[in-house]
Design a protein around this motif. Structure first.
Motif, PDB file in Angstrom:
ATOM      1  N   GLU A   1       0.816  -1.220   0.000  1.00 16.23           N
ATOM      2  CA  GLU A   1       0.000   0.000   0.000  1.00 16.23           C
ATOM      3  C   GLU A   1       0.849   1.269   0.000  1.00 16.23           C
ATOM      4  O   GLU A   1       0.348   2.354  -0.275  1.00 16.23           O
ATOM      5  CB  GLU A   1      -0.924   0.012   1.221  1.00 16.23           C
ATOM      6  CG  GLU A   1      -1.956  -1.097   1.251  1.00 16.23           C
ATOM      7  CD  GLU A   1      -2.773  -1.052   2.528  1.00 16.23           C
ATOM      8  OE1 GLU A   1      -3.884  -0.469   2.489  1.00 16.23           O
ATOM      9  OE2 GLU A   1      -2.303  -1.565   3.559  1.00 16.23           O
ATOM     10  N   LEU A   2       2.122   1.133   0.318  1.00 15.79           N
ATOM     11  CA  LEU A   2       3.015   2.288   0.337  1.00 15.79           C
ATOM     12  C   LEU A   2       3.483   2.618  -1.074  1.00 15.79           C
ATOM     13  O   LEU A   2       3.483   1.767  -1.965  1.00 15.79           O
ATOM     14  CB  LEU A   2       4.238   2.003   1.212  1.00 15.79           C
ATOM     15  CG  LEU A   2       3.994   1.695   2.679  1.00 15.79           C
ATOM     16  CD1 LEU A   2       5.301   1.268   3.339  1.00 15.79           C
ATOM     17  CD2 LEU A   2       3.412   2.915   3.394  1.00 15.79           C
TER      18      LEU A   2
ATOM     19  N   ASN B   1       2.872   7.590   2.266  1.00 15.93           N
ATOM     20  CA  ASN B   1       2.030   6.634   2.987  1.00 15.93           C
ATOM     21  C   ASN B   1       0.583   7.117   2.971  1.00 15.93           C
ATOM     22  O   ASN B   1       0.159   7.880   3.837  1.00 15.93           O
ATOM     23  CB  ASN B   1       2.533   6.492   4.426  1.00 15.93           C
ATOM     24  CG  ASN B   1       1.709   5.494   5.231  1.00 15.93           C
ATOM     25  OD1 ASN B   1       0.822   4.828   4.696  1.00 15.93           O
ATOM     26  ND2 ASN B   1       1.993   5.402   6.521  1.00 15.93           N
TER      27      ASN B   1
ATOM     28  N   THR C   1      -2.066   5.479   3.584  1.00  7.70           N
ATOM     29  CA  THR C   1      -2.924   4.603   4.379  1.00  7.70           C
ATOM     30  C   THR C   1      -3.253   5.248   5.723  1.00  7.70           C
ATOM     31  O   THR C   1      -2.794   6.337   6.037  1.00  7.70           O
ATOM     32  CB  THR C   1      -2.226   3.256   4.628  1.00  7.70           C
ATOM     33  OG1 THR C   1      -1.171   3.436   5.591  1.00  7.70           O
ATOM     34  CG2 THR C   1      -1.618   2.709   3.342  1.00  7.70           C
ATOM     35  N   GLY C   2      -3.999   4.557   6.520  1.00  6.81           N
ATOM     36  CA  GLY C   2      -4.324   5.025   7.863  1.00  6.81           C
ATOM     37  C   GLY C   2      -3.405   4.454   8.919  1.00  6.81           C
ATOM     38  O   GLY C   2      -3.679   4.569  10.118  1.00  6.81           O
ATOM     39  N   LYS C   3      -2.291   3.841   8.483  1.00  3.22           N
ATOM     40  CA  LYS C   3      -1.346   3.234   9.419  1.00  3.22           C
ATOM     41  C   LYS C   3      -0.026   3.991   9.406  1.00  3.22           C
ATOM     42  O   LYS C   3       0.325   4.640   8.433  1.00  3.22           O
ATOM     43  CB  LYS C   3      -1.108   1.763   9.041  1.00  3.22           C
ATOM     44  CG  LYS C   3      -2.346   0.894   9.142  1.00  3.22           C
ATOM     45  CD  LYS C   3      -2.054  -0.546   8.757  1.00  3.22           C
ATOM     46  CE  LYS C   3      -1.871  -0.704   7.261  1.00  3.22           C
ATOM     47  NZ  LYS C   3      -1.749  -2.140   6.877  1.00  3.22           N
TER      48      LYS C   3
ATOM     49  N   GLY D   1       3.192   8.951   8.528  1.00  2.19           N
ATOM     50  CA  GLY D   1       1.776   8.649   8.564  1.00  2.19           C
ATOM     51  C   GLY D   1       1.292   8.401   9.984  1.00  2.19           C
ATOM     52  O   GLY D   1       2.098   8.280  10.919  1.00  2.19           O
ATOM     53  N   PRO D   2      -0.047   8.345  10.160  1.00  2.00           N
ATOM     54  CA  PRO D   2      -1.041   8.430   9.077  1.00  2.00           C
ATOM     55  C   PRO D   2      -1.382   9.851   8.629  1.00  2.00           C
ATOM     56  O   PRO D   2      -1.910  10.041   7.539  1.00  2.00           O
ATOM     57  CB  PRO D   2      -2.268   7.756   9.691  1.00  2.00           C
ATOM     58  CG  PRO D   2      -2.130   8.012  11.160  1.00  2.00           C
ATOM     59  CD  PRO D   2      -0.658   7.977  11.455  1.00  2.00           C
TER      60      PRO D   2
END
Length: 346
Positions: free
Chosen positions: A58-59, A75, A77-79, A95-96
Motif C-alpha cells: 500500500e506504500l 504513505n 494509508t491510515g497506518k 503517517g497516518p
C-alpha cells in the motif's frame, strides 16, 4: 508494487548527506572501490530498490539517485510506518497524518543534513524528542545504509565487464502492527561508451511563442528557453510547483521550489523553502527573456539495455502555464554509443 511517478516525488524537505558507512556485502574478496562518486573509470555502483513485500504494497516507495541514493516514501494509508536505524531505534514515523522525526536520534540528522563526514557521530543520540517535520505523510531521506561510496567491487566483477549484483541493503520497518523490511541490492554497472542526448519533441502551447533547446551534458543535461510571448510563462517543477517564470520583466525563480533547490547555480538566489510548500517567492535571475538551467527531468541514470545500439531511454514532460492555460513541453532522451578510439579504423 506501486511506484511513485518519477516526475512528482512525494513532498518533503530535502537535505543532502555526505557521510558514508561501510555496506554489508555478500562478496568477501580483495576488491576495488567503485562508489557513484568515486571517479573510477571502469564502472559505478548503484543502490537498487527490490520489489516491496506484500505487507508494504500500500506504500509508494521510490529510490532516486541525486547526490546520494535518496529514499522517498508516501504513505496514503491510515497506518503509521516506523523506520529504524542500524541499532533498531526508530527515527522516522511516516503517517497516518504527517511525518515525524526523532530529533534526539543521531540517525535523523545524519540522513537529513549537509555536513562534513563525522560531524554527527552515530553514538551522538540523546533521549527521544519526536516532532512533526512534514505536514503530509510523505518523507525523503538519504539513508547511509544505501550509500555506495564504500561498496567494494571484486576484481573478477570489474574484469568481467558485466553488470552484477554485489551486495544487499535493508531497512527494518514496522507498518502498523507488522514488522517488515524495505530492502534492495547494490549493482555494479560497467561504464558504457556513449552518451545520453535529450531532444525537445513538442512545445505544446509554446509553439510560435518560444525557442526551447536541450543543452547536452555528461550527467546533468539542461534546457535553454527564449520566450517572446505576451502573457507570463510559468514552468512547473518536479512536484508541479511554480519553478521558473518568464515575462517581459525578465526571468524569475521560485525560491520555495524544491526543483530550484537542486539546480540553482552558484551565485543565484538560494532555496528558502517553507513548511507548507504553497507560498511562492519569486526572485529575478535574468533581466532578459532567455535562460538556461540544469533540468533533472531530461537526464537518465538507469541501465542502457543494449549500449552498442542507439535507442530511446526516456520520455519526459515539463508542465507549463501561459496565463491561465496549462500545457507541457515534451521531449525524449536517447542513448548514442561512441566508438572507442582504439576501435576506430578497424
Amino acid at each position: 508494487m506501486r511506484c511513485l511517478n518519477n516526475s512528482r516525488p512525494p513532498r518533503g524537505r530535502r537535505y543532502v548527506n555526505l557521510l558514508a558507512v561501510p555496506a554489508i556485502l555478500v562478496w568477501a574478496a580483495v576488491a576495488h572501490g567503485h562508489g557513484e562518486g568515486s571517479g573510477e573509470d571502469k564502472g559505478t555502483v548503484h543502490a537498487v530498490l527490490d520489489p516491496l513485500p506484500p505487507e508494504l504494497s500500500e506504500l509508494r516507495v521510490q529510490l532516486r539517485r541525486t547526490l546520494a541514493p535518496q529514499l522517498l516514501v508516501a504513505n496514503p494509508t491510515g497506518k503509521s510506518l516506523v523506520v529504524e536505524d542500524e541499532t533498531g531505534r526508530p527515527f522516522l514515523r511516516i503517517g497516518p497524518d504527517h511525518a515525524e522525526g526523532d530529533l534526539g536520534a543521531a540517525a535523523f540528522h545524519r540522513t537529513n543534513a549537509l555536513m562534513a563526514p563525522g560531524a554527527i557521530p552515530a553514538e551522538a543520540s540523546e533521549d527521544p524528542r519526536w516532532a512533526v517535520v512534514e505536514a503530509t505523510p510523505n518523507w525523503g531521506w538519504f539513508d547511509l545504509r544505501l550509500r555506495t561510496d564504500s561498496v567494494d567491487v571484486p576484481d573478477q566483477v570489474v574484469d568481467s565487464g558485466k553488470t552484477a549484483s554485489i551486495g544487499t541493503w535493508s531497512l527494518p520497518v514496522q507498518f502498523g502492527d507488522t514488522v517488515s523490511m524495505i530492502s534492495g541490492h547494490f549493482e555494479y554497472r560497467p561504464d558504457a561508451n556513449g552518451m545520453i542526448q535529450a531532444n525537445v519533441a513538442d512545445l505544446g502551447a509554446l509553439q510560435g511563442k518560444a525557442m526551447v533547446r536541450a543543452m547536452p551534458g555528461s550527467s546533468r543535461p539542461g534546457l535553454f528557453l527564449s520566450y517572446y510571448g505576451d502573457s507570463p510563462l510559468t514552468l512547473m517543477g518536479e512536484q508541479d510547483e511554480p519553478f521558473l517564470r518568464f515575462s517581459q520583466q525578465g526571468v524569475e525563480a521560485n525560491r520555495n521550489s524544491p526543483t530550484w533547490a537542486t539546480v540553482a547555480p552558484a551565485g543565484a538566489p538560494s532555496y528558502v523553502g517553507n513548511d507548507n510548500g504553497s507560498e511562492v517567492l519569486w526572485a529575478r535571475i535574468s533581466g532578459g527573456s532567455s535562460y538556461g538551467w540544469i533540468e533533472p527531468r531530461t537526464s537518465y541514470s538507469g541501465r542502457v539495455e543494449n549500449p552498442s545500439q542507439p535507442g530511446l531511454v526516456k520520455r519526459w514532460q515539463i508542465p507549463i502555464q501561459i496565463g491561465d492555460s496549462r500545457s507541457q513541453i515534451q521531449g525524449k532522451s536517447e542513448w548514442f554509443p561512441i566508438e572507442p578510439e582504439a576501435d576506430k579504423g578497424h
